[in-house]
Design a protein around this motif. Structure first.
Motif, PDB file in Angstrom:
ATOM      1  N   ASP A 157       0.836  -1.211   0.000  1.00 48.85           N
ATOM      2  CA  ASP A 157       0.000   0.000   0.000  1.00 48.85           C
ATOM      3  C   ASP A 157       0.864   1.251   0.000  1.00 48.85           C
ATOM      4  N   VAL A 158       1.940   1.232   0.797  1.00 58.66           N
ATOM      5  CA  VAL A 158       2.844   2.389   0.837  1.00 58.66           C
ATOM      6  C   VAL A 158       3.470   2.610  -0.532  1.00 58.66           C
ATOM      7  N   LYS A 159       3.914   1.531  -1.188  1.00 58.66           N
ATOM      8  CA  LYS A 159       4.533   1.658  -2.512  1.00 58.66           C
ATOM      9  C   LYS A 159       3.515   2.104  -3.565  1.00 58.66           C
ATOM     10  N   PHE A 160       2.264   1.679  -3.405  1.00 55.21           N
ATOM     11  CA  PHE A 160       1.225   2.125  -4.339  1.00 55.21           C
ATOM     12  C   PHE A 160       1.074   3.641  -4.272  1.00 55.21           C
ATOM     13  N   VAL A 161       1.014   4.176  -3.054  1.00 54.68           N
ATOM     14  CA  VAL A 161       0.907   5.631  -2.885  1.00 54.68           C
ATOM     15  C   VAL A 161       2.161   6.312  -3.430  1.00 54.68           C
ATOM     16  N   LYS A 162       3.314   5.737  -3.160  1.00 53.97           N
ATOM     17  CA  LYS A 162       4.581   6.299  -3.651  1.00 53.97           C
ATOM     18  C   LYS A 162       4.566   6.437  -5.168  1.00 53.97           C
ATOM     19  N   ASN A 163       4.145   5.388  -5.858  1.00 53.36           N
ATOM     20  CA  ASN A 163       4.117   5.416  -7.321  1.00 53.36           C
ATOM     21  C   ASN A 163       3.059   6.378  -7.842  1.00 53.36           C
ATOM     22  N   ALA A 164       1.908   6.415  -7.173  1.00 50.68           N
ATOM     23  CA  ALA A 164       0.834   7.310  -7.619  1.00 50.68           C
ATOM     24  C   ALA A 164       1.205   8.768  -7.426  1.00 50.68           C
ATOM     25  N   MET A 165       1.982   9.063  -6.381  1.00 54.22           N
ATOM     26  CA  MET A 165       2.340  10.453  -6.059  1.00 54.22           C
ATOM     27  C   MET A 165       3.723  10.837  -6.579  1.00 54.22           C
ATOM     28  N   ASN A 166       4.420   9.888  -7.214  1.00 56.53           N
ATOM     29  CA  ASN A 166       5.768  10.155  -7.723  1.00 56.53           C
ATOM     30  C   ASN A 166       6.662  10.723  -6.630  1.00 56.53           C
ATOM     31  N   CYS A 167       6.748  10.006  -5.518  1.00 55.93           N
ATOM     32  CA  CYS A 167       7.561  10.451  -4.390  1.00 55.93           C
ATOM     33  C   CYS A 167       8.333   9.245  -3.856  1.00 55.93           C
ATOM     34  N   THR A 168       8.813   9.319  -2.640  1.00 56.69           N
ATOM     35  CA  THR A 168       9.572   8.220  -2.047  1.00 56.69           C
ATOM     36  C   THR A 168       8.758   7.540  -0.958  1.00 56.69           C
ATOM     37  N   VAL A 169       9.208   6.344  -0.558  1.00 54.76           N
ATOM     38  CA  VAL A 169       8.563   5.652   0.558  1.00 54.76           C
ATOM     39  C   VAL A 169       8.634   6.501   1.820  1.00 54.76           C
ATOM     40  N   ASN A 170       9.763   7.158   2.034  1.00 58.07           N
ATOM     41  CA  ASN A 170       9.905   8.010   3.221  1.00 58.07           C
ATOM     42  C   ASN A 170       8.916   9.167   3.195  1.00 58.07           C
ATOM     43  N   ASP A 171       8.679   9.759   2.024  1.00 54.56           N
ATOM     44  CA  ASP A 171       7.681  10.829   1.914  1.00 54.56           C
ATOM     45  C   ASP A 171       6.307  10.325   2.356  1.00 54.56           C
ATOM     46  N   VAL A 172       5.953   9.122   1.895  1.00 55.66           N
ATOM     47  CA  VAL A 172       4.642   8.562   2.243  1.00 55.66           C
ATOM     48  C   VAL A 172       4.549   8.329   3.748  1.00 55.66           C
ATOM     49  N   LEU A 173       5.617   7.789   4.348  1.00 53.82           N
ATOM     50  CA  LEU A 173       5.576   7.494   5.784  1.00 53.82           C
ATOM     51  C   LEU A 173       5.511   8.765   6.618  1.00 53.82           C
ATOM     52  N   VAL A 174       6.215   9.806   6.194  1.00 53.30           N
ATOM     53  CA  VAL A 174       6.096  11.093   6.899  1.00 53.30           C
ATOM     54  C   VAL A 174       4.671  11.619   6.768  1.00 53.30           C
ATOM     55  N   GLY A 175       4.084  11.499   5.563  1.00 55.72           N
ATOM     56  CA  GLY A 175       2.710  11.937   5.371  1.00 55.72           C
ATOM     57  C   GLY A 175       1.717  11.141   6.208  1.00 55.72           C
TER      58      GLY A 175
END
Length: 499
Positions: free
Chosen positions: A268-286
């Motif tokens: 799920d984290v990687k799905f958001v990462k790919n959809a938002m064109n960001c990093t896993v760390n960006d998603v976890l901070v969010g």
């Protein structure tokens, strides 16, 4: 002290004597390397790694494996002693592995009634128990009964001076083997595509405009560094975070830390990462922004949905060059283990955290990406590492530790994110179901650590019990926040595919 421990002490190759301040002291020619400045600043910090196994514990296999692998590493067979000038150094000692394997006698009724709570309560009690400094500062606490997560549990407690989280995780993983093929090491994620430091500027392309943009990036880097350095000193001197439910109260009073965890889907984290064109760390901070926002408005009773608070976290950053697990193990097996740097080599970033309710869950990730990208364009992490060493050399340990604790206490949260194996592993013949690292010691009420393992990522919280009576609700907030963010990313993906 039992007879075995006393015998171990008598067998040490060093002549350790007591210094006037109560610490062990020995002659300079018998000592090893000095304790690093970073390690001296984390004198009161401890790392706790909880591991769940798929089988009951085989104590003999654990003892044999730990003795053959973990206990042979330099810091794991050394104690801290003080030389004649009062400087701490590492000194080799004899290791009795049995003294480091602890099987506590828990209340059978409590274990039978709620084994999960029995494990959780025991791990929390470690934050109130001192470690024996007459032997190397690491312990395995063995809880050999089934819980809802595992057939048995081990809690590894290590003093932070032995290494930072990244080096200790690498060391721990070097003692594991692939569950699918015990003859080889576990597969780890590939190194990041960026070969240099996070602040390193890419080489310019051909052309005047490209060269001008490259020069401008260095100007921006310099400006951001100045701003961050000013913020660093302001935090030490006077700049404090506002009072919130996350801010520690009863400062100066030692609080028992409750260490808890919850599993999230790495997919799920990687799905958001790919959809938002960001990093896993960006998603976890969010996700952390979102979870803390949910908790704040629920626990505080604040009904001002337009309100936004700006808190700050201490984000630890590993300053070592990227080295693969296999490369580290190869150096150890070839007799070049001294070339592997297991100690503390950390800088830190003061990372803004925003508490507020967003109508679009993806705004948490957008804001996180903006903040993290801004911090990447700064030499703050290098400056903080060097500043810690200079302050320690100039003002000595007592003053430097006071400054360090003051800086941390003026922020609200400690935050870190580490990657783990991408396949299941065995530790001394025990198949591992989960790995949950955390710790205690920082003068903050809340520490957030993320650790990936196979297709899951564990959110680990270390929190003051008195301030977070609804800590299970806070764990739920992390799960629900990731779910809302993923659903929003899925809607965008569907919308884009239709367009």
């Amino acid at each position: 002290m039992d007879a075995a421990a006393a015998t171990t002490l008598r067998k040490r190759p060093l002549s350790v004597r007591t210094a006037p301040d109560g610490g062990p002291r020995t002659a300079p020619d018998e000592l090893g390397e000095p304790v690093s400045p970073s390690a001296r600043l984390v004198e009161d910090f401890y790392i706790v790694v909880v591991m769940g196994a798929a089988t009951p514990l085989n104590i003999a296999a654990l003892r044999s494996g730990i003795e053959a692998q973990l206990a042979r590493h330099p810091h794991f067979r050394s104690i801290q002693v003080t030389d004649k000038d009062g400087n701490p150094r590492w000194a080799r000692t004899t290791v009795n592995v049995d003294s480091h394997l602890i099987s506590p006698a828990l209340d059978p009724a409590a274990v039978s009634a709620d084994p999960d709570k029995a494990v959780e309560d025991y791990v929390a009690s470690l934050s109130t128990l001192p470690m024996d400094r007459s032997r190397p500062l690491w312990e395995f606490h063995l809880l050999d009964f089934p819980t809802s997560e595992a057939a048995s549990t081990a809690a590894v407690r290590v003093h932070h001076s032995l290494g930072d989280g990244m080096s200790l995780l690498t060391l721990l993983m070097s003692c594991t083997r692939s569950a699918a093929d015990p003859a080889r090491l576990p597969a780890m994620p590939p190194p990041p595509t960026r070969a240099g430091a996070i602040y390193q500027r890419p080489r310019p392309s051909a052309g005047v405009l490209a060269f001008a943009a490259w020069v401008w990036s260095f100007a921006v880097l310099a400006w951001h560094t100045v701003v961050d350095v000013v913020g660093f000193f302001a935090t030490i001197l006077f700049l404090k975070d506002p009072h919130t439910p996350f801010k520690r109260v009863n400062r100066g009073v030692s609080q028992r830390k409750r260490i808890v965890h919850r599993s999230l889907s790495l997919d799920d984290v990687k799905f958001v990462k790919n959809a938002m064109n960001c990093t896993v760390n960006d998603v976890l901070v969010g996700v952390t922004y979102a979870a803390l926002s949910r908790y704040y408005f629920r626990s505080s009773g604040d009904s001002d949905i337009g309100k936004e608070l700006r808190l700050r976290s201490i984000l630890l950053v590993n300053l070592r060059p990227t080295t693969s697990l296999q490369a580290c193990v190869n150096m150890i097996e070839s007799g070049k283990g001294r070339d592997v740097k297991w100690g503390n080599k950390l800088g830190f970033i003061i990372l803004p955290f925003f508490i507020g309710l967003q109508s679009d869950p993806l705004d948490y990730v957008r804001k996180a990406k903006k903040v993290v990208d801004r911090k990447k364009s700064s030499l703050e992490v290098v400056f903080t590492h060097l500043a810690a060493e200079v302050i320690l050399k100039v003002f000595r340990l007592k003053v430097a530790a006071a400054i360090f604790h003051r800086m941390i206490s003026h922020t609200t949260i400690s935050f870190s994110n580490m990657t783990g194996p991408v396949e299941h592993v065995e530790f001394c013949g025990h198949p591992i179901l989960f790995i949950a690292p955390s710790g205690y010691g920082p003068p903050e009420a809340l520490t957030v650590n993320y650790q990936s393992y196979v297709n899951n990522i564990m959110v680990n919280l270390a929190l003051d019990e008195a301030q977070f009576p609804d800590f299970r609700g806070l764990l739920d907030d992390f799960v629900e926040s990731l779910g809302h963010i993923k659903d929003a990313a899925l809607r965008i993906r569907k919308h884009n595919s239709k367009a």
